[in-house]
Design a protein around this motif. Structure first.
Motif, PDB file in Angstrom:
ATOM      1  N   CYS A   6      45.173  42.345  31.386  1.00 38.85           N
ATOM      2  CA  CYS A   6      44.149  41.306  31.298  1.00 38.85           C
ATOM      3  C   CYS A   6      42.765  41.933  31.177  1.00 38.85           C
ATOM      4  O   CYS A   6      42.570  43.125  31.427  1.00 38.85           O
ATOM      5  N   ALA A   8      40.238  41.655  33.028  1.00 42.02           N
ATOM      6  CA  ALA A   8      39.606  42.026  34.292  1.00 42.02           C
ATOM      7  C   ALA A   8      40.084  43.381  34.809  1.00 42.02           C
ATOM      8  O   ALA A   8      39.528  43.917  35.755  1.00 42.02           O
ATOM      9  N   ARG A  25      38.432  33.059  35.713  1.00 43.16           N
ATOM     10  CA  ARG A  25      37.304  33.671  35.054  1.00 43.16           C
ATOM     11  C   ARG A  25      36.399  34.217  36.162  1.00 43.16           C
ATOM     12  O   ARG A  25      36.007  33.465  37.055  1.00 43.16           O
ATOM     13  N   VAL A  26      36.086  35.510  36.122  1.00 45.64           N
ATOM     14  CA  VAL A  26      35.169  36.105  37.098  1.00 45.64           C
ATOM     15  C   VAL A  26      33.838  36.340  36.400  1.00 45.64           C
ATOM     16  O   VAL A  26      33.781  36.920  35.319  1.00 45.64           O
ATOM     17  N   GLU A  33      31.245  37.804  32.001  1.00 45.16           N
ATOM     18  CA  GLU A  33      32.469  37.273  32.566  1.00 45.16           C
ATOM     19  C   GLU A  33      33.699  37.882  31.936  1.00 45.16           C
ATOM     20  O   GLU A  33      33.646  38.430  30.829  1.00 45.16           O
ATOM     21  N   THR A  35      38.159  37.128  31.900  1.00 39.83           N
ATOM     22  CA  THR A  35      39.317  36.403  32.396  1.00 39.83           C
ATOM     23  C   THR A  35      40.325  37.425  32.910  1.00 39.83           C
ATOM     24  O   THR A  35      40.372  38.556  32.428  1.00 39.83           O
ATOM     25  N   GLY A  36      41.083  37.018  33.904  1.00 38.56           N
ATOM     26  CA  GLY A  36      42.022  37.988  34.449  1.00 38.56           C
ATOM     27  C   GLY A  36      43.177  37.368  35.191  1.00 38.56           C
ATOM     28  O   GLY A  36      43.190  36.171  35.478  1.00 38.56           O
ATOM     29  N   HIS A  40      44.010  41.622  39.260  1.00 35.87           N
ATOM     30  CA  HIS A  40      42.831  42.331  38.769  1.00 35.87           C
ATOM     31  C   HIS A  40      41.541  41.533  38.982  1.00 35.87           C
ATOM     32  O   HIS A  40      40.483  42.117  39.199  1.00 35.87           O
ATOM     33  N   ALA A  41      41.638  40.221  38.918  1.00 40.04           N
ATOM     34  CA  ALA A  41      40.453  39.398  39.182  1.00 40.04           C
ATOM     35  C   ALA A  41      39.992  39.590  40.624  1.00 40.04           C
ATOM     36  O   ALA A  41      38.793  39.682  40.892  1.00 40.04           O
ATOM     37  N   TYR A  45      36.471  41.026  41.585  1.00 40.13           N
ATOM     38  CA  TYR A  45      35.613  40.205  42.442  1.00 40.13           C
ATOM     39  C   TYR A  45      35.117  41.021  43.632  1.00 40.13           C
ATOM     40  O   TYR A  45      33.945  40.965  43.997  1.00 40.13           O
ATOM     41  N   VAL A  53      33.955  32.988  40.859  1.00 39.80           N
ATOM     42  CA  VAL A  53      35.270  32.913  40.236  1.00 39.80           C
ATOM     43  C   VAL A  53      35.604  31.459  39.943  1.00 39.80           C
ATOM     44  O   VAL A  53      35.362  30.583  40.765  1.00 39.80           O
ATOM     45  N   VAL A  66      42.264  34.186  44.454  1.00 42.33           N
ATOM     46  CA  VAL A  66      41.492  35.384  44.123  1.00 42.33           C
ATOM     47  C   VAL A  66      40.426  35.621  45.187  1.00 42.33           C
ATOM     48  O   VAL A  66      40.237  36.740  45.662  1.00 42.33           O
TER      49      VAL A  66
END
Ligand SMILES: [Zn+2]
Length: 83
Positions: A6, A8, A25-26, A33, A35-36, A40-41, A45, A53, A66
């Motif tokens: 991904c 992220a 989405r982070v 930003e 997406t992940g 991984h997000a 984060y 997020v 997350v």
């Protein structure tokens, strides 16, 4: 092994994705930003200053997941990981 990961996933983090690749989405303090996946997000984060997020459509609970995971992680968790 080269696996598509991904957005992220940090380039220096060798860990694989967990589940779907774009559940959240982070967004960082500059508005950038990515997406992940949840894994991984959460790591991203935990590594950012004042991140936000947001869940992707259809993944309403994932942003909370997350957030909770990130709270238990050190920044740049992969640097000192044995993984
Ligand atoms: Zn991932």
């Amino acid at each position: 092994m080269t696996t598509l990961r991904c957005a992220a996933a940090h380039s220096e983090d060798p860990s694989p994705c967990e589940g779907a690749h774009a559940v959240v989405r982070v967004v960082d303090q500059h508005g950038d930003e990515a997406t992940g996946c949840v894994h991984h997000a959460a790591r991203m984060y935990a590594s950012l200053v004042r991140p936000r997020v947001y869940p992707s459509p259809g993944h309403g609970g994932k942003a909370i997941e997350v957030y909770k995971r990130a709270a238990a992680l050190a920044p740049f968790a992969w640097v000192n990981a044995a993984a």
